[in-house]
Write a protein that holds these residues in place. Structure first.
Motif, PDB file in Angstrom:
ATOM      1  N   VAL A   1       0.828  -1.195   0.000  1.00  0.00           N
ATOM      2  CA  VAL A   1       0.000   0.000   0.000  1.00  0.00           C
ATOM      3  C   VAL A   1       0.872   1.258   0.000  1.00  0.00           C
ATOM      4  CG1 VAL A   1      -1.766   1.291   1.244  1.00  0.00           C
ATOM      5  CG2 VAL A   1      -1.818  -1.211   1.226  1.00  0.00           C
ATOM      6  N   ILE A   2       0.521   2.217  -0.860  1.00  0.00           N
ATOM      7  CA  ILE A   2       1.238   3.486  -0.924  1.00  0.00           C
ATOM      8  C   ILE A   2       0.594   4.462   0.049  1.00  0.00           C
ATOM      9  CG2 ILE A   2       1.872   5.440  -2.377  1.00  0.00           C
ATOM     10  CD1 ILE A   2       1.908   3.523  -4.751  1.00  0.00           C
ATOM     11  N   GLU A   3       1.368   4.901   1.030  1.00  0.00           N
ATOM     12  CA  GLU A   3       0.892   5.852   2.025  1.00  0.00           C
ATOM     13  C   GLU A   3       1.820   7.064   2.051  1.00  0.00           C
ATOM     14  OE1 GLU A   3      -1.736   5.909   3.776  1.00  0.00           O
ATOM     15  OE2 GLU A   3      -2.403   3.888   4.335  1.00  0.00           O
ATOM     16  N   ARG A   4       1.267   8.222   2.448  1.00  0.00           N
ATOM     17  CA  ARG A   4       2.065   9.431   2.615  1.00  0.00           C
ATOM     18  C   ARG A   4       2.663   9.436   4.018  1.00  0.00           C
ATOM     19  NH1 ARG A   4       2.453  11.292  -2.614  1.00  0.00           N
ATOM     20  NH2 ARG A   4       0.522  10.676  -3.643  1.00  0.00           N
ATOM     21  N   VAL A   5       3.983   9.374   4.084  1.00  0.00           N
ATOM     22  CA  VAL A   5       4.691   9.337   5.366  1.00  0.00           C
ATOM     23  C   VAL A   5       5.366  10.685   5.589  1.00  0.00           C
ATOM     24  CG1 VAL A   5       6.504   8.212   6.706  1.00  0.00           C
ATOM     25  CG2 VAL A   5       5.048   6.847   5.185  1.00  0.00           C
ATOM     26  N   THR A   6       5.149  11.279   6.775  1.00  0.00           N
ATOM     27  CA  THR A   6       5.686  12.598   7.102  1.00  0.00           C
ATOM     28  C   THR A   6       6.848  12.477   8.077  1.00  0.00           C
ATOM     29  OG1 THR A   6       3.539  13.666   6.752  1.00  0.00           O
ATOM     30  CG2 THR A   6       5.144  14.866   8.083  1.00  0.00           C
ATOM     31  N   THR A   7       7.936  13.146   7.749  1.00  0.00           N
ATOM     32  CA  THR A   7       9.075  13.296   8.667  1.00  0.00           C
ATOM     33  C   THR A   7       9.201  14.772   9.029  1.00  0.00           C
ATOM     34  OG1 THR A   7      10.605  13.494   6.798  1.00  0.00           O
ATOM     35  CG2 THR A   7      10.286  11.299   7.741  1.00  0.00           C
ATOM     36  N   PHE A   8       9.968  15.054  10.089  1.00  0.00           N
ATOM     37  CA  PHE A   8       9.979  16.415  10.634  1.00  0.00           C
ATOM     38  C   PHE A   8      11.398  16.781  11.070  1.00  0.00           C
ATOM     39  CE2 PHE A   8       8.929  19.780  13.687  1.00  0.00           C
ATOM     40  CZ  PHE A   8       7.887  20.435  13.033  1.00  0.00           C
ATOM     41  N   GLU A   9      11.835  17.970  10.649  1.00  0.00           N
ATOM     42  CA  GLU A   9      13.157  18.441  11.040  1.00  0.00           C
ATOM     43  C   GLU A   9      13.203  19.966  10.929  1.00  0.00           C
ATOM     44  OE1 GLU A   9      17.873  17.732   9.865  1.00  0.00           O
ATOM     45  OE2 GLU A   9      16.282  16.637   8.836  1.00  0.00           O
ATOM     46  N   ASP A  10      13.690  20.648  12.008  1.00  0.00           N
ATOM     47  CA  ASP A  10      13.815  22.109  12.028  1.00  0.00           C
ATOM     48  C   ASP A  10      12.503  22.791  11.674  1.00  0.00           C
ATOM     49  OD1 ASP A  10      16.508  21.894  12.704  1.00  0.00           O
ATOM     50  OD2 ASP A  10      17.129  21.832  10.597  1.00  0.00           O
TER      51      ASP A  10
ATOM     52  N   VAL B   1      10.245  21.859   9.786  1.00  0.00           N
ATOM     53  CA  VAL B   1       9.839  21.605   8.404  1.00  0.00           C
ATOM     54  C   VAL B   1       9.269  20.190   8.309  1.00  0.00           C
ATOM     55  CG1 VAL B   1      10.588  21.424   6.011  1.00  0.00           C
ATOM     56  CG2 VAL B   1      11.589  23.174   7.499  1.00  0.00           C
ATOM     57  N   SER B   2       8.032  20.064   7.788  1.00  0.00           N
ATOM     58  CA  SER B   2       7.436  18.743   7.570  1.00  0.00           C
ATOM     59  C   SER B   2       7.642  18.352   6.111  1.00  0.00           C
ATOM     60  CB  SER B   2       5.937  18.754   7.902  1.00  0.00           C
ATOM     61  OG  SER B   2       5.223  19.595   7.025  1.00  0.00           O
ATOM     62  N   ILE B   3       8.150  17.136   5.900  1.00  0.00           N
ATOM     63  CA  ILE B   3       8.407  16.612   4.556  1.00  0.00           C
ATOM     64  C   ILE B   3       7.589  15.337   4.393  1.00  0.00           C
ATOM     65  CG2 ILE B   3      10.132  15.770   2.944  1.00  0.00           C
ATOM     66  CD1 ILE B   3      12.219  17.357   4.507  1.00  0.00           C
ATOM     67  N   THR B   4       6.673  15.346   3.420  1.00  0.00           N
ATOM     68  CA  THR B   4       5.780  14.209   3.191  1.00  0.00           C
ATOM     69  C   THR B   4       6.169  13.510   1.897  1.00  0.00           C
ATOM     70  OG1 THR B   4       3.981  15.352   4.343  1.00  0.00           O
ATOM     71  CG2 THR B   4       3.391  13.494   2.948  1.00  0.00           C
ATOM     72  N   THR B   5       6.383  12.190   1.998  1.00  0.00           N
ATOM     73  CA  THR B   5       6.856  11.386   0.867  1.00  0.00           C
ATOM     74  C   THR B   5       6.037  10.104   0.776  1.00  0.00           C
ATOM     75  OG1 THR B   5       9.102  12.190   1.318  1.00  0.00           O
ATOM     76  CG2 THR B   5       8.895  10.332  -0.173  1.00  0.00           C
ATOM     77  N   PRO B   6       5.650   9.658  -0.414  1.00  0.00           N
ATOM     78  CA  PRO B   6       4.931   8.376  -0.540  1.00  0.00           C
ATOM     79  C   PRO B   6       5.873   7.195  -0.310  1.00  0.00           C
ATOM     80  CG  PRO B   6       5.334   9.317  -2.707  1.00  0.00           C
ATOM     81  CD  PRO B   6       5.781  10.348  -1.717  1.00  0.00           C
TER      82      PRO B   6
END
Length: 790
Positions: A613-622, A624-629
């Protein structure tokens, strides 16, 4: 292929053998046409009466091609055929050979009274059911005034379109959108490109939750097929439409069709201007350092657009037809936006604030051509050989500038520039062959070759010491090359009681991506089998059941794979993943259809199992939220769906749509478990009123419950639309008025959280009001034209 798929194929093949053994009664077939121009008469009533008692025995209606098939228990019967606007016909003399009564072509004579053709169209049911799909007829929707294709999809049962333009079917994304049964570049990125198709251009939308093997295996949730109009009435026909709206939505549309013995020429022209504002609110919270960045603002997408469609059917002879058509659209975009940012420290004190203003200009050329050759055979009208080829192109030349103005504090940010040169070309070659062995048994064979070639050259520059300096970390050229070759075969049996359709499709995929500046390559090469099977059973004249199964694939799209992103908001970033793998889905459903005099009901249960399953995964640094499938585990979904149409009185009709799904997610990403369960439900209720003085009113209410994905919770939303229509001169002149999102409540609110962060976002489009005037001439119908994007 899994053992489950093999088992299903074996069971359905066994079912075919038993079905073909049933053929005891007399089979009655025929085709109903107009007496003058030989045009088919769809939905005509066909009744079988006992010759002695004159009592009705059974009945049916003709299909869209005017054909009908039904059974009589004995040879002592007659047929009565009727349709509004035509004289009734009694057929009592016919020959019966081999248990079949082939009546051939039956010609109905029109009543002399002049009838309103537009009114006939309006009486057509809004939803029809076929063996493997549901058909949503667009013409009856009053609130479609000023709509584009994406907005129109949101009125289709089982379909939901988010405010961001994401299309889902029964609560699941991964939907394949077809145009006239074929993939299209204007459906590849629905949120930005379906504006090329407008409401007045659409004849119907087909919802195919379990597609047969004849269709591409693409789309794990199913297929939405948008069928465009191509008026084939004899003579000169057409319509002219003028629309205006708030926010700015001004357009002029012109449709013209000319039919002769050898040619059918058609064209559609459109020009206009539209403005699409959106209010955004975001908050990024660092739970480790207790700092927060908030942003609020309004962004616009202002567009001048020009669109032309031109095509022709050439009838070489009675058996051979060539169709050539083309579409060209050109958009000039202006996207101004202003966003206010605030930065708070761990004590909640304001440290700094600033304004980020965007100025963006872009041009978007789009073109498409279709060439089709259809060969019919003398033994049967359904015996066909069809070759088609299609080419399409979409380009974007965009330049943006971002200017930062500090309003408080001493944080410094550079002004930025971006340039995008995007080109996407796609080509499709198809060969389809349909062979009916009898009125009941049909075989289909075919193949398809699909080529996609994309380049996205993206550059970011920062203003440093008065000079524009290219940022190498954000600049690259992404190349995408995908080829898919498929072959298929299907077998169908359709009787009065039982119906069966089974098939198998093989597809080979060759995908290559390349980041030219950093020389990063990714190759994927795989071959898959996709079986499908459908069974229908007619319990009585008012009750039918359908059982369906299909295996599907969802290949990551260009924007899922492209790792570079728009920097409109430096603190909320979305980018693609070039190493993303496809999703695979097995889908089962059982539906029942009940049709009574004043109410029709479609209800069913379904089970969908998806892997990778393709899901949008969010990471966080400084902050800034970065969302990647990412590919994250499996998903099991069990659901119930119901649609109904109720017409208690002539001037009022109520349509309802309800879907409930319970899902179980199992997955792990970077040592973090994403196992959880949840549910989601959606509902739609539509009231249609026929008022005095040829006024018609339509009110649509929608509700989508809150639901959860692996990191986020999406809030519930309720909204309503209204449409009002006034017909003048027997429907040749039509005045349309619509309000979409009456209460300005259709927003998208998302709360995303992790161990060390919390991100809140809210987006609102607001209320749209449109007024339109349409005039139809010749045999043309006064409809609507608009370039609205959503």
């Amino acid at each position: 292929m899994s053992s489950v798929k093999y088992m299903i194929l074996v069971l359905f093949v066994a079912a075919v053998n038993s079905l073909l053994a049933q053929n005891n009664a007399i089979t009655v077939t025929g085709k109903i046409v107009e007496e003058i121009n030989e045009e088919p008469v769809p939905f005509a009533t066909v009744l079988i009466r006992d010759s002695e008692s004159n009592e009705n025995i059974t009945g049916t209606t003709s299909d869209e091609e005017g054909k009908f098939i039904l059974q009589a228990a004995s040879s002592k019967f007659s047929l009565e055929i009727s349709f509004i606007g035509f004289e009734n016909m009694i057929v009592s003399e016919f020959a019966i050979e081999g248990g079949e009564a082939k009546l051939g072509v039956i010609r109905l004579k029109k009543i002399n009274t002049v009838l309103d053709e537009v009114e006939l169209r309006a009486e057509k049911s809004s939803t029809e059911f076929k063996l493997d799909r549901r058909v949503f007829n667009v013409g009856k929707d009053l609130s479609s005034t000023g709509m584009g294709a994406l907005e129109l999809l949101n009125n289709v049962p089982s379909v939901n379109v988010s405010i961001e333009g994401e299309v889902s079917l029964r609560g699941s994304s991964g939907v394949q959108i077809l145009i006239d049964g074929k993939p299209s570049i204007i459906a590849d990125d629905p949120a930005n490109t379906l504006s090329s198709i407008t409401a007045e251009m659409i004849e119907r939308i087909e919802v195919i939750t379990n597609p047969s093997a004849k269709y591409d295996a693409e789309g794990t949730s199913g297929i939405l097929n948008i069928v465009l109009k191509k008026d084939d009435k004899t003579g000169m026909n057409g319509s002219v439409t003028i629309n205006t709206g708030i926010p700015d939505n001004h357009s002029i549309g012109f449709s013209l069709n000319r039919r002769t013995e050898k040619f059918n020429l058609f064209t559609q022209l459109g020009v206009g201007y539209r403005s699409l504002p959106r209010e955004n609110e975001n908050s990024n919270q660092d739970l480790v350092n207790n700092t927060t960045v908030n942003s609020t603002g309004t962004e616009y997408r202002n567009e001048n657009f020009y669109n032309i469609i031109l095509g022709s059917d050439y009838y070489i002879n009675e058996l051979n037809v060539i169709t050539l058509s083309g579409n060209y659209a050109y958009e000039i975009e202006d996207q101004p936006s202003e966003t206010n940012f605030s930065y708070f420290d761990s004590s909640g004190d304001l440290v700094s604030s600033w304004i980020r203003e965007e100025t963006t200009e872009a041009t978007n050329p789009k073109w498409q051509f279709d060439l089709q050759f259809k060969r019919e055979f003398e033994d049967s009208e359904d015996h066909l050989l069809l070759f088609s080829t299609q080419g399409r192109f979409f380009g974007k030349d965009q330049a943006s500038e971002f200017e930062v103005t500090p309003t408080e504090g001493d944080l410094e940010f550079n002004d930025q520039q971006t340039e995008t040169e995007f080109q996407q070309a796609e080509y499709i070659f198809k060969l389809d062959y349909t062979k009916p062995f009898s009125e009941r048994i049909t075989m289909e064979l075919g193949s398809q070759y699909f080529i996609s070639d994309v380049g996205n050259d993206y550059t970011v520059r920062n203003l440093i010491d008065g000079e524009w300096v290219t940022d190498p970390n954000l600049t690259n050229n992404f190349e995408f090359d995908q080829k898919v070759f498929g072959v298929y075969g299907t077998f169908a049996y359709e009787g009065d009681v039982w119906g069966f359709k089974g098939g198998l499709r093989l597809e080979n995929t060759d995908l290559q991506t390349f980041l030219t500046d950093t020389e990063e390559r990714n190759s994927q090469y795989y071959t898959d089998l996709f079986p499908s099977a459908h069974i229908s059973y007619k319990l009585s004249d008012v009750t039918s059941f359908q059982l369906g199964y299909s295996s599907r694939i969802y290949r990551p799209r260009l924007w899922d794979l492209n790792p570079f992103f728009n920097i409109r908001n430096d603190f909320v970033i979305r980018k693609g993943n070039p190493y993303l793998q496809p999703e695979y889905t097995d889908s089962f459903e059982l539906t029942s259809i009940l049709v009574f005099e004043k109410i029709s009901l479609n209800a069913g249960v379904y089970y969908i199992y998806t892997t990778d399953v393709i899901e949008r995964v969010t990471t966080f640094e400084d902050n800034v939220s970065i969302t990647t499938p990412e590919n994250v585990g499996t998903n099991q979904r069990i659901g119930f769906e119901a649609n109904f149409k109720y017409s208690p009185i002539k001037w009022f009709t109520l349509n309802g749509d309800f879907n409930y799904g319970y899902f179980k997610r199992l997955g792990e990403f970077e040592d973090q478990s994403f196992d959880f369960t949840g549910d989601q439900w959606t509902s739609r209720l539509t009231g249609k009123f026929k008022l005095p003085a040829q006024f018609e009113l339509e009110i649509i209410s929608n509700h989508r419950s809150s639901f959860q994905n692996i990191q986020s919770e999406i809030s519930s939303v309720t909204f309503a639309d209204l449409g009002l229509r006034k017909k003048i001169s027997k429907g040749k002149l039509v005045l349309n008025f619509s309000i979409r999102d009456i209460f300005a409540s259709r927003n998208r609110e998302i709360m995303t959280s992790g161990d060390d962060f919390y991100v809140y976002s809210n987006s609102l489009r607001g209320r749209f009001v449109t007024l339109g005037l349409s005039y139809g001439f010749g045999k043309g119908e006064a409809m609507t034209y608009s370039g609205r994007r959503r």
